[in-house]
Design a protein around this motif. Structure first.
Motif, PDB file in Angstrom:
ATOM      1  N   ALA A 191      63.461 -47.336 103.264  1.00  0.00           N
ATOM      2  CA  ALA A 191      64.481 -46.324 102.983  1.00  0.00           C
ATOM      3  C   ALA A 191      64.584 -45.349 104.152  1.00  0.00           C
ATOM      4  O   ALA A 191      63.600 -45.078 104.846  1.00  0.00           O
ATOM      5  N   GLN A 192      65.797 -44.807 104.349  1.00  0.00           N
ATOM      6  CA  GLN A 192      66.056 -44.000 105.534  1.00  0.00           C
ATOM      7  C   GLN A 192      65.645 -42.546 105.400  1.00  0.00           C
ATOM      8  O   GLN A 192      65.574 -41.834 106.409  1.00  0.00           O
ATOM      9  N   SER A 193      65.386 -42.053 104.213  1.00  0.00           N
ATOM     10  CA  SER A 193      65.052 -40.638 104.029  1.00  0.00           C
ATOM     11  C   SER A 193      64.137 -40.491 102.812  1.00  0.00           C
ATOM     12  O   SER A 193      64.070 -41.392 101.966  1.00  0.00           O
ATOM     13  N   PRO A 194      63.440 -39.361 102.698  1.00  0.00           N
ATOM     14  CA  PRO A 194      62.576 -39.146 101.523  1.00  0.00           C
ATOM     15  C   PRO A 194      63.357 -39.189 100.208  1.00  0.00           C
ATOM     16  O   PRO A 194      62.849 -39.653  99.194  1.00  0.00           O
ATOM     17  N   GLU A 195      64.590 -38.679 100.222  1.00  0.00           N
ATOM     18  CA  GLU A 195      65.399 -38.712  99.005  1.00  0.00           C
ATOM     19  C   GLU A 195      65.696 -40.144  98.575  1.00  0.00           C
ATOM     20  O   GLU A 195      65.623 -40.468  97.381  1.00  0.00           O
ATOM     21  N   LEU A 196      65.999 -41.012  99.551  1.00  0.00           N
ATOM     22  CA  LEU A 196      66.305 -42.401  99.233  1.00  0.00           C
ATOM     23  C   LEU A 196      65.053 -43.171  98.803  1.00  0.00           C
ATOM     24  O   LEU A 196      65.136 -44.094  97.990  1.00  0.00           O
ATOM     25  N   ARG A 197      63.908 -42.793  99.346  1.00  0.00           N
ATOM     26  CA  ARG A 197      62.646 -43.417  98.906  1.00  0.00           C
ATOM     27  C   ARG A 197      62.424 -43.136  97.424  1.00  0.00           C
ATOM     28  O   ARG A 197      62.060 -44.032  96.645  1.00  0.00           O
ATOM     29  N   THR A 198      62.648 -41.891  97.046  1.00  0.00           N
ATOM     30  CA  THR A 198      62.483 -41.513  95.640  1.00  0.00           C
ATOM     31  C   THR A 198      63.491 -42.234  94.760  1.00  0.00           C
ATOM     32  O   THR A 198      63.147 -42.738  93.681  1.00  0.00           O
ATOM     33  N   ASP A 241      55.003 -36.133  96.789  1.00  0.00           N
ATOM     34  CA  ASP A 241      55.664 -37.374  96.383  1.00  0.00           C
ATOM     35  C   ASP A 241      56.787 -37.135  95.380  1.00  0.00           C
ATOM     36  O   ASP A 241      57.705 -37.949  95.269  1.00  0.00           O
ATOM     37  N   LEU A 242      56.709 -36.029  94.641  1.00  0.00           N
ATOM     38  CA  LEU A 242      57.711 -35.731  93.613  1.00  0.00           C
ATOM     39  C   LEU A 242      58.653 -34.618  94.053  1.00  0.00           C
ATOM     40  O   LEU A 242      59.337 -34.010  93.224  1.00  0.00           O
ATOM     41  N   GLN A 243      58.715 -34.391  95.346  1.00  0.00           N
ATOM     42  CA  GLN A 243      59.537 -33.296  95.868  1.00  0.00           C
ATOM     43  C   GLN A 243      61.013 -33.479  95.533  1.00  0.00           C
ATOM     44  O   GLN A 243      61.735 -32.512  95.282  1.00  0.00           O
ATOM     45  N   TYR A 244      61.480 -34.724  95.519  1.00  0.00           N
ATOM     46  CA  TYR A 244      62.898 -35.006  95.271  1.00  0.00           C
ATOM     47  C   TYR A 244      63.093 -35.703  93.920  1.00  0.00           C
ATOM     48  O   TYR A 244      63.963 -36.550  93.770  1.00  0.00           O
ATOM     49  N   ALA A 245      62.275 -35.318  92.950  1.00  0.00           N
ATOM     50  CA  ALA A 245      62.390 -35.920  91.624  1.00  0.00           C
ATOM     51  C   ALA A 245      63.728 -35.596  90.959  1.00  0.00           C
ATOM     52  O   ALA A 245      64.130 -36.277  90.010  1.00  0.00           O
TER      53      ALA A 245
END
Length: 382
Positions: free
Chosen positions: A76-83, A157-161
């Motif tokens: 994934a390209q960003s932390p948001e997309l990983r989440t 890990d849950l920053q963009y939940a």
């Protein structure tokens, strides 16, 4: 006698408190009425569900497990997309009633001192960052909303939940929902020694159970619907598999980690292991060659590969010395023959495969004694 004294006017706080008490009383009366209405034919309905399920040859305790590599969220390209990608996997598992998700490492042994590759967790030990993050997000989504604050403190890990879509699973009950079973957490509310414990199950009042349990433990509680006094509810702690075995209702999935493909099989939580294992790959045989309801199982396992496929993950496993991946599985299938795209992403393959295998799988009756407890503690919640 002097003039009568003027009564003191009530303060705003008094009015507000009285209003809340009346509203709570009305809600409790409504809840009791619901309990009585739904309790009339409940036992008959539940027996009907179980008997119908067994007549169809589908036991309510047969299980489906999926194994996914943690490396897929590295793509994934960003932390948001990983989440969000992790959320897609959880949604697919819930839609198709998956009982267990195994997150395995398909990159082989990684040096502990290598930067940004491994991370030490108090509960999980040293694992790849991607595996830890994927497992944590999957568990976060499976947990009912009213329990998350107890098991999931602030974590990177849950920053963009906030971008995650809710599972809306049957055990994610709201306060006004009526249910025979509920997930709860053992509170540290003071109670007389040896008189049991108080469980927070997401209702106005806690439920009392006769067992003395460790505070902070996640439990499944069975609450009798015949109780008239909703202020003093009582229940019993049961296996987390009981809601499904008794009523046929899907009750979420468990999550575990595996350091390689070998551990997927060797650390199976079910007695006797997986009696049906399926590997997915575009190099496998066509799923169209499998007749409907041909794949019988008690505990089925479906393994998905990462960016380089299952073949690469098998090569990275130090415990396996095979060149032919078909030797590892009962079935090695291409679940989307004649695909238009050169590649199918793992989160897409999970949806496609579960949709196709739904017509091919035929669960067998599995005695309850062969089923291990699925969730006995807050294993990955720290």
């Amino acid at each position: 006698m002097g003039p009568p004294t003027k009564p003191l006017s009530k303060s705003w706080n008094t009015y507000n408190r009285e209003f809340k008490e009346k509203r709570k009383q009305r809600w409790e009366e409504k809840l009791v009425k619901k309990f009585k209405q739904r309790n009339v034919d409940r036992s008959v309905e539940e027996c009907g569900v179980i008997n119908q399920t067994l007549r169809m040859g589908k036991s309510p305790v047969s299980t489906i497990s999926i194994a996914v590599p943690g490396s897929i969220i590295d793509n994934a390209q960003s932390p948001e997309l990983r989440t969000y990608l992790a959320g897609q996997i959880a949604r697919a598992a819930c839609i198709y009633k998956v009982d267990e998700i195994i997150v395995f490492n398909d990159k082989g042994d990684v040096p502990v001192n290598e930067d940004n590759i491994t991370r030490k967790d108090n509960t999980l030990g040293e694992e790849g960052i991607a595996c830890l993050q994927l497992a944590r997000i999957l568990q976060y989504l499976e947990c009912p909303q009213y329990l998350r604050k107890y098991f999931f403190p602030l974590h990177k890990d849950l920053q963009y939940a906030g971008v995650l879509n809710p599972l809306d699973a049957p055990h994610h009950l709201r306060q006004q929902d009526v249910s025979l079973f509920r997930e709860g957490v053992v509170t540290n509310k003071p109670i007389k020694s040896g008189k049991g414990s108080q469980i927070n199950v997401g209702l106005f009042n806690h439920v009392h159970v006769d067992k003395v349990l460790t505070p902070g433990l996640r439990v499944t509680v069975k609450i009798s619907l015949e109780q008239e006094n909703t202020k003093k509810l009582s229940g019993i702690v049961v296996s987390p598999n009981m809601p499904r075995s008794e009523t046929g209702v899907y009750w979420g999935y468990a999550v575990r980690l595996a350091r390689n493909i070998t551990e997927i099989f060797t650390k199976c939580p079910y007695v006797g292991g997986y009696d049906l294992s399926i590997g997915t790959s575009d190099k496998g045989s066509s799923i169209d060659d499998i007749f409907p309801s041909k794949l019988n199982y008690n505990h089925a396992l479906i393994v998905f590969g990462g960016l380089s496929g299952l073949e690469a993950a098998i090569e990275q496993d130090p415990n396996l010395n095979i060149n032919d991946p078909t030797l590892l599985f009962n079935e090695y299938l291409n679940t989307c023959p004649g695909q238009g795209s050169k590649t199918i992403r793992t989160e897409e393959a999970i949806l496609v495969s579960l949709a196709e295998l739904r017509k091919k799988l035929a669960p067998k009756y599995c005695p309850l004694k062969n089923l291990q407890f699925r969730k006995t503690s807050s294993s990955f919640h720290n």
